[in-house]
Write an enzyme that holds these catalytic residues in place. Structure first.
Site, PDB file in Angstrom:
ATOM      1  N   LYS A  82       0.930  -1.514  -0.275  1.00 16.02           N
ATOM      2  CA  LYS A  82      -0.134  -0.457   0.004  1.00 16.02           C
ATOM      3  C   LYS A  82       1.132   1.225   0.009  1.00 16.02           C
ATOM      4  CE  LYS A  82      -3.974  -0.809   0.962  1.00 16.02           C
ATOM      5  NZ  LYS A  82      -5.970  -0.699   0.017  1.00 16.02           N
ATOM      6  N   ASP A 129      -8.412  -0.516   6.468  1.00 15.81           N
ATOM      7  CA  ASP A 129      -7.723  -1.249   7.720  1.00 15.81           C
ATOM      8  C   ASP A 129      -6.416  -1.892   7.828  1.00 15.81           C
ATOM      9  OD1 ASP A 129     -10.920  -2.105   6.877  1.00 15.81           O
ATOM     10  OD2 ASP A 129     -10.064  -1.798   4.555  1.00 15.81           O
TER      11      ASP A 129
END
Length: 413
Positions: A82, A129
């Protein structure tokens, strides 16, 4: 297909797929543009190519031509891919504020005290998350700025602590992921903070695009590495989707490079947050939203609202979507971590493993099914999957891989 197969995996073919690749659809993923993004990311001293592993013995066992996996658990030491999106988006924002092309900048230049003097205090905020938020927090800290990160109800405490360890003010809220995104958007507007989110909505498209472009640098690496081991391109590219930004960023560059010869691009989601599967199942192909708690072990994919821009690209070019029970991810984790002799072991988390779990399950248990036929997932398949995260929740990893949580029989009982 048996009843238990339908419960493990649901498949929808994309009936809205374009018959040919339209170059205008890929304007944000041109080779020169992605190369510049990749060159910028390489200016960080911790940058290195993550490995692309071949799994020849697993390929032989499943009777396919080739399986290769890009292992993003080794990205920047952050155990997940990410950061590629967050780091580029934050740097691009700073470059724009400075009025300079990012191609002329480097991490070293952006970390110079004069940059902060010109910009003043900037706070970046994001919902996550786990992995995206850690990447944003890491990038903000690296460049000398503050970050605020919020997580949805039920998030892992280990992932929360990892974000705090990067210097962010972080906490877990009561709502689901999409509720948390809305909370962050309100706080950003109220406090003058900069929202760094990988999902787009009307009026918020620029930064999500930069994040997708940041992800596309991984596709640049993958294609370079693939060409070193195979003269033929992959036939199948399985892509995890939460909001779809990662899948679209990778797909966009593959489509630009390979055009009509691009691999089949298959979206893979948890069945508790299968917004792409639900959307492609509609008669009109409209963008569907999944609500509720979205209780899945695949925390990084527990997103119910497709990124509007990512959805346009994936609706136009994906082959279809697979909605998977958590057991499929658990299978992938165990296969990665316990390879056949001669194949490399890969530590893969719940969201990272689901694509290999799908490949394994389809070829081992559903070889003669309509799903496998639709996908042309046969002995000639050259398969590319991406391990998007390592054991970012170590306790849960051990519960699944060591203790046998979510066995194949769990649904059949």
């Amino acid at each position: 297909m048996t009843k238990s197969d339908r419960q493990y995996i649901k498949w929808v073919k994309n009936n809205f797929r374009k018959n040919e690749v339209v170059e205008q659809d890929l304007k944000d993923f041109h080779a020169e543009q992605v190369r510049h993004i990749h060159e910028f990311q390489k200016t960080h001293p911790a940058y290195t190519y993550t490995p692309l592993y071949e799994l020849p013995n697993l390929a032989s066992y499943l009777n396919v031509s080739m399986i290769q996996v890009k292992d993003e658990s080794q990205r920047f030491g952050l155990n997940a891919f990410k950061v590629l999106g967050g780091i580029y988006a934050i740097a691009k924002y700073i470059a724009n504020q400075l009025g300079e092309p990012i191609e002329h900048l480097s991490f070293e230049k952006l970390k110079h005290p004069s940059v902060k003097e010109r910009l003043g205090d900037v706070t970046f905020i994001s919902a996550t998350d786990g992995n995206h938020g850690r990447g944003v927090a890491w990038a903000a800290r690296e460049l000398g700025f503050k970050s605020v990160i919020y997580m949805p109800k039920g998030s892992s405490l280990q992932r929360l602590q990892a974000i705090r360890n990067e210097g962010a003010a972080a906490d877990i809220l009561e709502g689901n992921y999409d509720d948390t995104v809305r909370t962050c958007a309100r706080l950003a507007e109220k406090n003058g903070w900069v929202m760094v989110q990988d999902t787009a909505w009307e009026g918020y498209e620029e930064i999500p695009l930069w994040i997708m472009q940041g992800y596309s640098a991984m596709a640049y690496e993958m294609i370079e590495q693939w060409k070193q081991t195979s003269k033929q391109p992959p036939t199948h590219l399985f892509l995890q989707a939460g909001v779809g930004s990662f899948a679209a960023g990778i797909a966009g560059y593959f489509l630009h490079v390979y055009g009509e010869n691009a691999p089949k691009m298959i979206i893979v989601e948890p069945d508790q947050a299968d917004c792409y599967y639900q959307s492609l199942s509609t008669k009109e192909g409209r963008r569907e939203i999944v609500g509720g708690d979205m209780a899945t072990e695949m925390a990084g994919l527990a997103c119910g609202e497709p990124n509007t821009e990512a959805f346009k690209l994936l609706k136009a070019y994906s082959t279809g979507a697979l909605s998977c029970h958590d057991t499929i991810a658990a299978i992938g984790m165990r296969v990665y971590g316990n390879p056949l002799k001669g194949d490399p072991a890969v530590i893969s988390g719940e969201s990272g493993s689901v694509t290999l779990g799908v490949v394994y399950y389809l070829r081992k248990f559903m070889r003669d099914s309509p799903v496998t036929a639709d996908l042309e997932l046969d002995e000639n398949a050259r398969i590319l999957v991406i391990n998007t995260e390592g054991d970012t929740d170590e306790e849960n990893y051990r519960k699944i891989v060591w203790d046998g949580f979510l066995p194949v029989q769990s649904i059949e009982k």
